[in-house]
Design a protein around this motif. Structure first.
Motif, short mmCIF file in Angstrom:
data_model
loop_
_atom_site.label_atom_id
_atom_site.label_comp_id
_atom_site.label_asym_id
_atom_site.label_seq_id
_atom_site.Cartn_x
_atom_site.Cartn_y
_atom_site.Cartn_z
N ARG A 68 0.84 -1.20 0.00
CA ARG A 68 0.00 0.00 0.00
C ARG A 68 0.87 1.25 0.00
O ARG A 68 0.66 2.18 -0.79
N GLU A 69 1.87 1.28 0.88
CA GLU A 69 2.76 2.45 0.96
C GLU A 69 3.53 2.64 -0.34
O GLU A 69 3.71 3.77 -0.80
N PHE A 70 4.01 1.55 -0.93
CA PHE A 70 4.73 1.63 -2.19
C PHE A 70 3.83 2.26 -3.26
O PHE A 70 4.25 3.17 -3.97
N ALA A 71 2.59 1.78 -3.36
CA ALA A 71 1.66 2.32 -4.35
C ALA A 71 1.36 3.79 -4.09
O ALA A 71 1.28 4.59 -5.03
N GLU A 72 1.21 4.17 -2.83
CA GLU A 72 0.96 5.58 -2.50
C GLU A 72 2.13 6.45 -2.93
O GLU A 72 1.94 7.54 -3.46
N GLU A 73 3.35 5.99 -2.70
CA GLU A 73 4.52 6.82 -2.94
C GLU A 73 5.03 6.78 -4.37
O GLU A 73 5.58 7.76 -4.85
N LEU A 74 4.87 5.64 -5.06
CA LEU A 74 5.37 5.52 -6.43
C LEU A 74 4.28 5.33 -7.47
O LEU A 74 4.57 5.24 -8.65
N GLY A 75 3.03 5.23 -7.05
CA GLY A 75 1.92 5.21 -7.99
C GLY A 75 1.41 3.85 -8.39
O GLY A 75 0.27 3.71 -8.78
N SER A 76 2.22 2.82 -8.32
CA SER A 76 1.77 1.47 -8.66
C SER A 76 2.78 0.45 -8.14
O SER A 76 3.92 0.79 -7.88
N VAL A 77 2.32 -0.77 -8.00
CA VAL A 77 3.20 -1.86 -7.56
C VAL A 77 3.30 -2.85 -8.73
O VAL A 77 2.29 -3.34 -9.21
N PRO A 78 4.51 -3.13 -9.19
CA PRO A 78 4.64 -4.11 -10.26
C PRO A 78 4.36 -5.52 -9.73
O PRO A 78 4.25 -5.72 -8.52
N ALA A 79 4.26 -6.47 -10.63
CA ALA A 79 4.12 -7.86 -10.21
C ALA A 79 5.41 -8.27 -9.51
O ALA A 79 6.51 -8.06 -10.04
N VAL A 80 5.27 -8.79 -8.30
CA VAL A 80 6.44 -9.16 -7.50
C VAL A 80 6.24 -10.53 -6.87
O VAL A 80 5.11 -11.01 -6.74
N CYS A 81 7.34 -11.12 -6.49
CA CYS A 81 7.35 -12.40 -5.78
C CYS A 81 8.04 -12.16 -4.44
O CYS A 81 9.23 -11.81 -4.41
N PRO A 82 7.32 -12.31 -3.31
CA PRO A 82 7.95 -12.06 -2.01
C PRO A 82 9.11 -13.01 -1.76
O PRO A 82 9.06 -14.18 -2.11
N VAL A 83 10.19 -12.46 -1.18
CA VAL A 83 11.40 -13.23 -0.89
C VAL A 83 11.53 -13.46 0.61
O VAL A 83 11.67 -14.59 1.06
N ARG A 84 11.47 -12.39 1.36
CA ARG A 84 11.70 -12.48 2.80
C ARG A 84 11.28 -11.17 3.47
O ARG A 84 11.35 -10.12 2.85
N THR A 85 10.89 -11.26 4.73
CA THR A 85 10.59 -10.07 5.52
C THR A 85 11.56 -10.01 6.68
O THR A 85 11.72 -10.97 7.43
N PHE A 86 12.23 -8.87 6.80
CA PHE A 86 13.15 -8.61 7.91
C PHE A 86 12.43 -7.72 8.91
O PHE A 86 11.79 -6.74 8.52
N VAL A 87 12.53 -8.05 10.19
CA VAL A 87 11.87 -7.26 11.23
C VAL A 87 12.94 -6.61 12.10
O VAL A 87 13.80 -7.29 12.66
N ASP A 88 12.87 -5.30 12.20
CA ASP A 88 13.75 -4.51 13.06
C ASP A 88 12.92 -4.11 14.28
O ASP A 88 12.20 -3.12 14.25
N ASP A 89 13.01 -4.93 15.34
CA ASP A 89 12.19 -4.73 16.54
C ASP A 89 12.87 -3.76 17.49
O ASP A 89 13.99 -3.99 17.93
#
Length: 151
Positions: A68-89
């Motif tokens: 959602r944030e990517f689309a708000e800031e750059l206008g659209s989200v291309p087709a992507v394949c998730p790789v990994r999520t890093f959490v900075d707690d």
């Protein structure tokens, strides 16, 4: 109804962060390059390079919030394949960096003005940029976690 993603929260270390429910950003990878955006001079830590991202809404997953944030800031989200999520707690507050591989060509289509520019960068190029402090702190772990350290 008020937007529950707005506002500051203090973590257990006493640091202040935007987004009571945490935050997430989308780091796109295409081969050996990553898509970064230069933050507008009008936003916090303006004129630094980072990834499109921002505060999560109540109940929103990091994947959905990052897209959602990517689309708000750059206008659209291309087709992507998730790789990994890093959490900075940070203790009571966390930033989720969602890494995804691009599976189609990406072209910017507008956005909300938080980003002044965007570009594809190699890890070596990223190391030479003036980075947002939070992204700068997380970058060495991100690149090592993706098995790309030293490239």
């Amino acid at each position: 109804m008020a937007d529950s993603s707005h506002g500051y929260v203090r973590d257990r270390r006493g640091c202040c962060h935007w987004g009571p429910h945490g935050a997430a950003g989308l780091l796109l990878r295409q081969g050996p390059r990553f898509l970064l955006q230069r933050r507008s001079w009008r936003v916090h830590h303006g004129r630094t390079w980072s990834i499109p991202g921002g505060a999560l809404k109540s109940g929103e997953s990091p994947w959905d919030g990052a897209r959602r944030e990517f689309a708000e800031e750059l206008g659209s989200v291309p087709a992507v394949c998730p790789v990994r999520t890093f959490v900075d707690d940070h203790g009571g507050w966390a930033y989720h960096t969602v890494v995804a591989d691009v599976v189609e060509l990406f072209g910017r289509h507008g956005g909300d003005g938080e980003g002044a520019a965007h570009r594809w960068c190699t890890p070596a190029e990223i190391d030479s940029l003036r980075l947002h402090p939070g992204f700068a702190a997380a970058w060495p772990q991100l690149i090592a976690g993706l098995g790309m350290a030293g490239r």
